[in-house]
Design a protein around this motif. Structure first.
Motif, PDB file in Angstrom:
ATOM      1  N   UNK A  99       0.806  -1.234   0.000  1.00  0.00           N
ATOM      2  CA  UNK A  99       0.000   0.000   0.000  1.00  0.00           C
ATOM      3  C   UNK A  99       0.833   1.276   0.000  1.00  0.00           C
ATOM      4  N   UNK A 112       0.386   3.476  -6.162  1.00  0.00           N
ATOM      5  CA  UNK A 112       0.460   2.502  -5.074  1.00  0.00           C
ATOM      6  C   UNK A 112       1.162   1.245  -5.599  1.00  0.00           C
ATOM      7  N   UNK A 114       0.871  -1.886  -5.084  1.00  0.00           N
ATOM      8  CA  UNK A 114      -0.005  -2.978  -5.524  1.00  0.00           C
ATOM      9  C   UNK A 114      -0.591  -2.706  -6.918  1.00  0.00           C
ATOM     10  N   UNK A 115      -0.896  -1.447  -7.186  1.00  0.00           N
ATOM     11  CA  UNK A 115      -1.419  -1.093  -8.515  1.00  0.00           C
ATOM     12  C   UNK A 115      -0.342  -1.283  -9.595  1.00  0.00           C
ATOM     13  N   UNK A 116       0.894  -0.961  -9.246  1.00  0.00           N
ATOM     14  CA  UNK A 116       2.003  -1.137 -10.200  1.00  0.00           C
ATOM     15  C   UNK A 116       2.160  -2.629 -10.536  1.00  0.00           C
ATOM     16  N   UNK A 118      -0.162  -4.949 -10.401  1.00  0.00           N
ATOM     17  CA  UNK A 118      -1.291  -5.294 -11.282  1.00  0.00           C
ATOM     18  C   UNK A 118      -1.008  -4.809 -12.712  1.00  0.00           C
TER      19      UNK A 118
ATOM     20  N   UNK B   4      -8.591  -7.017 -10.476  1.00  0.00           N
ATOM     21  CA  UNK B   4      -8.369  -7.462 -11.860  1.00  0.00           C
ATOM     22  C   UNK B   4      -9.710  -7.668 -12.583  1.00  0.00           C
ATOM     23  N   UNK B 148      -2.934   1.051 -14.603  1.00  0.00           N
ATOM     24  CA  UNK B 148      -2.693   2.260 -13.820  1.00  0.00           C
ATOM     25  C   UNK B 148      -3.396   3.466 -14.463  1.00  0.00           C
TER      26      UNK B 148
END
Lengths: 154, 154
Positions: A99, A112, A114-116, A118, B4, B148
């Protein structure tokens, strides 16, 4: 999340093997969609993943260009080196930092962690989808993209 | 994992909107790679996701065919209905069941729930990558695939 990285590396490796049976002129031929050629798309996947992981690590971006890695062997070698480094990182305290906010210099934005992660997973699968169309256009069977049926789970 | 799915539904919706600006003959034209046409690929994504989720739920598979859903409007409507149902399911006790084994009738095999969810995520992104090449071949800009920069995180 690590399972997705393992999946991507496995599929990527199978594409490298696939490339060994394709003429070099087809691998470097500029195509519609994706990132130029088959080889450039594979290079792009490798390079983008490493850059974002370096950013998460608060390390300086190492800029490599396709001009320096314009053969299958060079890209395979780069991919192997990066994969080893990223594996070590992913096996660290990833969960604790997911986070955290990270500044991305080339994007001039903060994301964030975690977003990277993903983003990287989706980025590679998306480009592999493009390769699969080009493979069919070449009259070749693409690497199977199924997640299931692979030995991913540790 | 839910992020996702949200990403995939968002991108899928943007492709539906994209299709509204494309001639029907281009949407239904058979293409190399992917699942036949642009519309059939979108139908396939919708149908496959639902079938596997039904299997996780131990519910009987509902077989729908492209013949019954061969227009953009019909596929959009099917997708909306399925998405609502799947969202409700994903918001349930998914975490608790992720290591359960599920029998897949059409595959005559058993898979772990978490692997099926990974499979579905990768499946959709892969096919969207194929659509992006076809879009460029049509001379059109594809829907951006970036994870993103979207409003995914709840």
């Amino acid at each position: 999340m690590k399972n997705f990285f393992t999946y991507n590396w496995q599929v990527r490796q199978e594409w490298f093997e696939w490339c060994k049976h394709i003429k070099e002129e087809e691998l470097t031929k500029s195509r519609v969609g994706g990132v130029g050629s088959i080889l450039e798309t594979l290079f792009h996947i490798v390079e983008v993943e490493y850059s974002w992981i370096r950013a998460i690590q608060r390390k300086e971006d190492i800029v490599v260009t396709f001009k320096e890695y314009d053969t299958l062997d060079k890209i395979m070698s780069l991919s192997k080196r990066y994969e080893e480094e990223i594996t070590e990182f992913l096996n660290g305290n990833l969960f604790e930092m997911k986070n955290e906010h990270v500044y991305i210099p080339w994007d001039k934005n903060t994301y964030i962690v975690d977003d990277i992660l993903h983003h990287l997973v989706a980025h590679e699968i998306h480009h592999i989808g493009q390769l699969s169309v080009w493979a069919r256009e070449l009259g070749k069977r693409p690497v199977p993209a199924n997640f299931i049926g692979r030995n991913i789970r540790k």
